[in-house]
Design a protein around this motif. Structure first.
Motif, PDB file in Angstrom:
ATOM      1  N   ARG A  58       0.933  -1.480  -0.165  1.00 49.20           N
ATOM      2  CA  ARG A  58       0.150   0.130  -0.568  1.00 49.20           C
ATOM      3  C   ARG A  58       0.837   1.620   0.460  1.00 49.20           C
ATOM      4  NH1 ARG A  58      -1.325   1.172   5.967  1.00 49.20           N
ATOM      5  NH2 ARG A  58      -0.743  -0.155   6.950  1.00 49.20           N
ATOM      6  N   ASP A  59       2.044   1.176   0.406  1.00 49.31           N
ATOM      7  CA  ASP A  59       2.772   1.576  -0.030  1.00 49.31           C
ATOM      8  C   ASP A  59       3.478   3.088  -1.236  1.00 49.31           C
ATOM      9  OD1 ASP A  59       4.725   0.437   2.378  1.00 49.31           O
ATOM     10  OD2 ASP A  59       3.216   1.985   2.992  1.00 49.31           O
ATOM     11  N   SER A  60       2.911   1.600  -2.999  1.00 47.60           N
ATOM     12  CA  SER A  60       3.550   2.317  -3.596  1.00 47.60           C
ATOM     13  C   SER A  60       1.753   3.664  -3.597  1.00 47.60           C
ATOM     14  CB  SER A  60       2.496   1.142  -4.663  1.00 47.60           C
ATOM     15  OG  SER A  60       3.461  -0.386  -4.071  1.00 47.60           O
ATOM     16  N   ALA A  61       3.699   4.253  -4.212  1.00 43.32           N
ATOM     17  CA  ALA A  61       2.777   5.398  -4.908  1.00 43.32           C
ATOM     18  C   ALA A  61       3.895   6.232  -5.826  1.00 43.32           C
ATOM     19  CB  ALA A  61       2.086   6.286  -3.874  1.00 43.32           C
ATOM     20  N   THR A  93       9.738  10.373  -7.542  1.00 44.41           N
ATOM     21  CA  THR A  93      10.228   8.636  -7.571  1.00 44.41           C
ATOM     22  C   THR A  93       9.159   7.523  -7.408  1.00 44.41           C
ATOM     23  OG1 THR A  93      12.435   8.945  -6.465  1.00 44.41           O
ATOM     24  CG2 THR A  93      10.982   6.529  -5.949  1.00 44.41           C
ATOM     25  N   ARG A  94       9.018   7.016  -8.624  1.00 49.60           N
ATOM     26  CA  ARG A  94       7.519   5.838  -8.324  1.00 49.60           C
ATOM     27  C   ARG A  94       7.985   4.421  -7.701  1.00 49.60           C
ATOM     28  NH1 ARG A  94       3.096   5.647 -11.370  1.00 49.60           N
ATOM     29  NH2 ARG A  94       3.164   7.505 -12.935  1.00 49.60           N
ATOM     30  N   LEU A  95       8.022   4.029  -7.189  1.00 49.68           N
ATOM     31  CA  LEU A  95       7.556   3.224  -5.851  1.00 49.68           C
ATOM     32  C   LEU A  95       6.407   1.707  -5.823  1.00 49.68           C
ATOM     33  CD1 LEU A  95       9.154   2.188  -3.167  1.00 49.68           C
ATOM     34  CD2 LEU A  95       7.188   2.888  -2.184  1.00 49.68           C
ATOM     35  N   THR A  96       7.007   0.800  -6.626  1.00 44.63           N
ATOM     36  CA  THR A  96       6.209  -0.269  -6.047  1.00 44.63           C
ATOM     37  C   THR A  96       6.546  -1.304  -5.412  1.00 44.63           C
ATOM     38  OG1 THR A  96       6.036   0.139  -8.951  1.00 44.63           O
ATOM     39  CG2 THR A  96       5.049  -2.210  -8.175  1.00 44.63           C
ATOM     40  N   VAL A  97       6.149  -1.894  -4.527  1.00 39.06           N
ATOM     41  CA  VAL A  97       5.844  -2.268  -3.542  1.00 39.06           C
ATOM     42  C   VAL A  97       5.287  -3.997  -3.904  1.00 39.06           C
ATOM     43  CG1 VAL A  97       6.423  -3.159  -0.731  1.00 39.06           C
ATOM     44  CG2 VAL A  97       6.480  -0.459  -1.597  1.00 39.06           C
ATOM     45  N   VAL A  98       6.004  -4.957  -4.222  1.00 38.33           N
ATOM     46  CA  VAL A  98       5.378  -6.268  -3.931  1.00 38.33           C
ATOM     47  C   VAL A  98       5.402  -7.165  -3.125  1.00 38.33           C
ATOM     48  CG1 VAL A  98       5.689  -5.914  -6.586  1.00 38.33           C
ATOM     49  CG2 VAL A  98       7.617  -6.609  -5.981  1.00 38.33           C
TER      50      VAL A  98
END
Lengths: 113, 116
Positions: free
Chosen positions: B85-88, B111-116
């Protein structure tokens, strides 16, 4: 509290159409008002500003007039282009005792060729 | 001036890992802001600094988030441990205090963050 309200999107227009994006604000003092634009994949960029009542900000064919009597700062452009497709944010700043700029939620604009 | 510089531009990480986002403000600017942008919540102010001192961190979502500004030319935003849910997209912005009412903020590219 102090706030900015702008029309919800998305707004879809044909190229060369007239654009209006409404923005109203609530503030106890005399803030500066801004429009920012965010193109896909980029950060927000300052588009135009007005620092006192009746000022008109303008840039790239866009205009907005600081209307104290109606607490509004509507964004207008006479003839939009496909390249104007972006998200537009209304914002205010300069309130006494507050360091922050307050942003609206943004309005996504799509221009069809 | 090169503007506000953020790194990395993109970050993909696994849930539970530590993530550090970096920001270099415009030289001479004395305010630095961290924002998060998502489709659902729009643009959220997380924390801001004045002269390297944190002024308001009420927007930081929880203790997993921390931010530092060790000097006038560098700030970090750390998430530990990261969650999906921190993906943003995380933006940094800076401003010059006395010019802010006239010139607003200058934003980095994010910065595009994607947490998988």
């Amino acid at each position: 509290g102090d706030s900015v309200t702008q029309m919800e999107g998305p707004v879809t227009l044909s190229e060369e159409a007239f654009l209006t994006i409404n923005c109203t604000y609530t503030a106890t003092g005399y803030p500066s008002l801004f429009w920012y634009v965010q193109y896909p994949g980029e950060g927000l960029q300052l588009l135009l500003k007005a620092t006192k009542a009746d000022d008109k900000g303008s840039n790239k064919g866009f205009e907005a007039t600081y209307r104290k009597e109606t607490t509004s700062f509507h964004l207008e452009k006479g003839s939009v282009q496909v390249s104007d497709s972006a998200v537009y944010f209304c914002a205010l700043s300069g309130l006494a005792g507050d360091d922050k700029i307050i942003f609206g939620k943004g309005t996504r604009l799509h221009i069809l060729p | 001036d090169a503007g506000v510089i953020q790194s990395p531009r993109h970050e993909v990480t696994e849930m539970g890992q530590e993530v550090t986002l970096r920001c270099k403000p415009i030289s001479g600017h004395d305010y630095l802001f961290w924002y998060r942008q998502t489709m659902m919540r729009g643009l959220e102010l997380l924390i801001y600094f004045n002269n390297n001192v944190p002024i308001d961190d009420s927007g930081m979502p929880e203790d997993r988030f921390s931010a530092k500004m060790p000097n006038a030319s560098f700030s970090t935003l750390k998430i530990q441990p990261s969650e999906p849910r921190d993906s943003a997209v995380y933006f940094c912005a800076s401003s010059l205090d006395r010019a802010r009412p006239t010139y607003g903020y200058t934003f980095g590219s994010g910065t595009r963050l994607t947490v998988v």
